[in-house]
Design a protein around this motif. Sequence first.
Motif, mmCIF file in Angstrom:
data_model
loop_
_atom_site.group_PDB
_atom_site.id
_atom_site.type_symbol
_atom_site.label_atom_id
_atom_site.label_comp_id
_atom_site.label_asym_id
_atom_site.label_seq_id
_atom_site.Cartn_x
_atom_site.Cartn_y
_atom_site.Cartn_z
ATOM 1 N N HIS A 1 0.803 -1.222 0.000
ATOM 2 C CA HIS A 1 0.000 0.000 0.000
ATOM 3 C C HIS A 1 0.839 1.277 0.000
ATOM 4 O O HIS A 1 0.329 2.350 0.298
ATOM 5 C CB HIS A 1 -0.918 -0.016 1.218
ATOM 6 N N SER A 2 2.141 1.166 -0.311
ATOM 7 C CA SER A 2 3.044 2.326 -0.347
ATOM 8 C C SER A 2 3.074 3.058 0.992
ATOM 9 O O SER A 2 3.195 4.278 1.049
ATOM 10 C CB SER A 2 2.650 3.291 -1.471
ATOM 11 N N SER A 3 2.971 2.305 2.082
ATOM 12 C CA SER A 3 2.976 2.912 3.415
ATOM 13 C C SER A 3 4.391 3.276 3.843
ATOM 14 O O SER A 3 5.359 2.600 3.490
ATOM 15 C CB SER A 3 2.374 1.947 4.441
ATOM 16 N N ASP B 1 5.860 0.752 -5.936
ATOM 17 C CA ASP B 1 4.722 1.450 -6.531
ATOM 18 C C ASP B 1 4.860 1.546 -8.051
ATOM 19 O O ASP B 1 5.942 1.348 -8.608
ATOM 20 C CB ASP B 1 4.490 2.820 -5.880
ATOM 21 N N SER C 1 -3.765 3.122 -0.778
ATOM 22 C CA SER C 1 -3.151 3.728 0.399
ATOM 23 C C SER C 1 -4.038 3.530 1.619
ATOM 24 O O SER C 1 -5.219 3.889 1.618
ATOM 25 C CB SER C 1 -2.916 5.223 0.156
ATOM 26 N N GLU D 1 -4.045 4.978 4.593
ATOM 27 C CA GLU D 1 -4.543 6.203 5.228
ATOM 28 C C GLU D 1 -5.706 6.797 4.447
ATOM 29 O O GLU D 1 -6.677 7.284 5.033
ATOM 30 C CB GLU D 1 -3.415 7.232 5.350
ATOM 31 N N ASP D 2 -5.619 6.755 3.116
ATOM 32 C CA ASP D 2 -6.688 7.322 2.290
ATOM 33 C C ASP D 2 -7.976 6.519 2.425
ATOM 34 O O ASP D 2 -9.073 7.083 2.495
ATOM 35 C CB ASP D 2 -6.242 7.380 0.826
ATOM 36 N N LYS E 1 0.722 5.609 -5.387
ATOM 37 C CA LYS E 1 -0.006 5.004 -4.275
ATOM 38 C C LYS E 1 -0.655 3.674 -4.655
ATOM 39 O O LYS E 1 -1.481 3.156 -3.902
ATOM 40 C CB LYS E 1 -1.072 5.976 -3.760
#
Length: 597
Positions: A31-33, A119, A194, A196-197, A274
């Motif tokens: 998730h590109s964290s 990503d 993502s 957070e999104d 993302k």
Amino acid sequence: MNQFTERIEKLREVMAEKNIDFYLIPTADDHSSEYVSDYYKVRNYFAGFTGSAGSLLIGREMAGLWTDGRYYIQAERQLEGSCVSLFRMGSDGVPMITDYLKAHLPEGGTLAFDGQVIDRTQGQDYEKIVEAVHGRILWDKDMAGQFWEDRPERSCAPVFELEEKYSGKSRKEKFAELRRFMDAKGGDRVLLASLEDIAWLTNLRGGDVTHTPVFLAFALIDRERVGLYVYESAFSEEVRAHLMEDGVALKSYMDIYRDLEGLDGGCLLYDGTKVNYALARSVSEKVQVLPVDINKMIPKSIKNETELQNLRDIHIKDGVAMTKFMYWLKTNIGKIDITEMSASDYLWELRKNIDTYLDLSFDTISAYREHGAMMHYRAVPETDVALEPADMLLVDSGGQYYEGTTDVTRTFILGPVSDEMKKHFTLVCKSMLNLANAKFLYGCSGYNLDILARGPLWNLGIDYRCGTGHGVGYLLSVHEAPNGFRWKKVPERNDSAILEAGNVTSDEPGVYMEGNYGIRTENEIVCVRDEKNEYGQFMKFETLTWVPIDLDGIDPQWLNPEDIRQLNVYHEQVYEKISPYLNRDEKEWLARYTRAI
């Protein structure tokens, strides 16, 4: 040969069998964290480096770790004795990984990586490098991860709903806004990866990443439904029912790849920075892909009025905990046994007693003397040292609360310090207040304003090897794009956007003298509108953090009258906001430590 070199040698054997020249292991998840759960710490397993940022490149005869200035000292120590060399990103003469590969990937060579943790945008960069030498990319297997014995499982912590009194907006309203964005762009679907999104959009929070209250998920959204790809056991019947009412269908986590392959036409919107490479490669060729900026599509960095009021409230509660900690530390040093870890634990206990506390927002940095020069030092039993009534303790800490996320740093004077230390301490304070009191025209980014904080230190011919500040999420990641402060643009940080009203950003200049000491003073500030006139819309910052700055470290000769006024005004407000929550002794002490100078 140490254990990490042994692991790399085993991987090299497979690389030789498959004719792989380089294998890349980033610090990332699907998730590109920025921060990842234990399952994804493959880089740590092979290199022994535990910092939150860094990529490991393994070749047939080389192994290199690329990391930034926050981790130079830590990485040097943790890589000692292994076959892994440190590449100090941002230093003169040090190539980026892409440049290194351009120079060393042979004709017809092979680059391999796990496509789920790279990503799409990075993957495209690697494609160009490989194409230039008529080589190939292997991306569909986690080749390195297969060597990890006793690898932890992916997390599946319970998911909970964030009430509207905290979020300020229902998820149905957020879905409607996203669909209006989709329509304006001519899209039929949106793909989100993502964490957070997704958490912000759905008003859900979880516990799948340490200190970041998110849950593992992908989302595929069309004009009618929201498909949420998750581990369903993390969702209670009550949460499932509420989601169903709002048009959210739960699906199995890994089914996102199959469903993307099955799309039949239409236009799909996603942000290539993302969405992981494997997801992007899974999208059916029948689908038109339209790249978009995630921060325009999911405007979570612009806090609404409910979120801002919650943040103002929680920063006072958090400030009381920090002030009580400072009182305890300053009055007990030299009288009772205190170590880096016991000090950190005491502060944690104070935060845990706050009624809306959920977690820390990151591992507390409690760094005494030379440890303070390691920007992201974490005390562990092997490094824990006793505090003495001398020198300085740097404490960078924060909490996750229903009312938001906090992040604050103070450096405490524990006893006699040198004139140079006081000079640096005073100028760091001046730098922080300079930026916090800025007034500027709308259209500026942190790139324009960074000099206000860095300037007093540059005047001494010194610098700090990191940005001056980062965006802060709302009960999300303590580091949030796209707002930040730094003197040069760093594309992978994505923090040079125009400052918008509602952006919360840290303001944390510092001085780091390797082997001696570190100083950092950090407040959170929120961008707000000021006057508007014929020159345009002026902006300014409102301070959120209310914790004393240790006056024992201030040498007024390094401050001008305006600096002194700013410090006195700040301390006057600290006393006004914090003192009502203190006992008599603490209040008398606070009056002394917020006195006008």
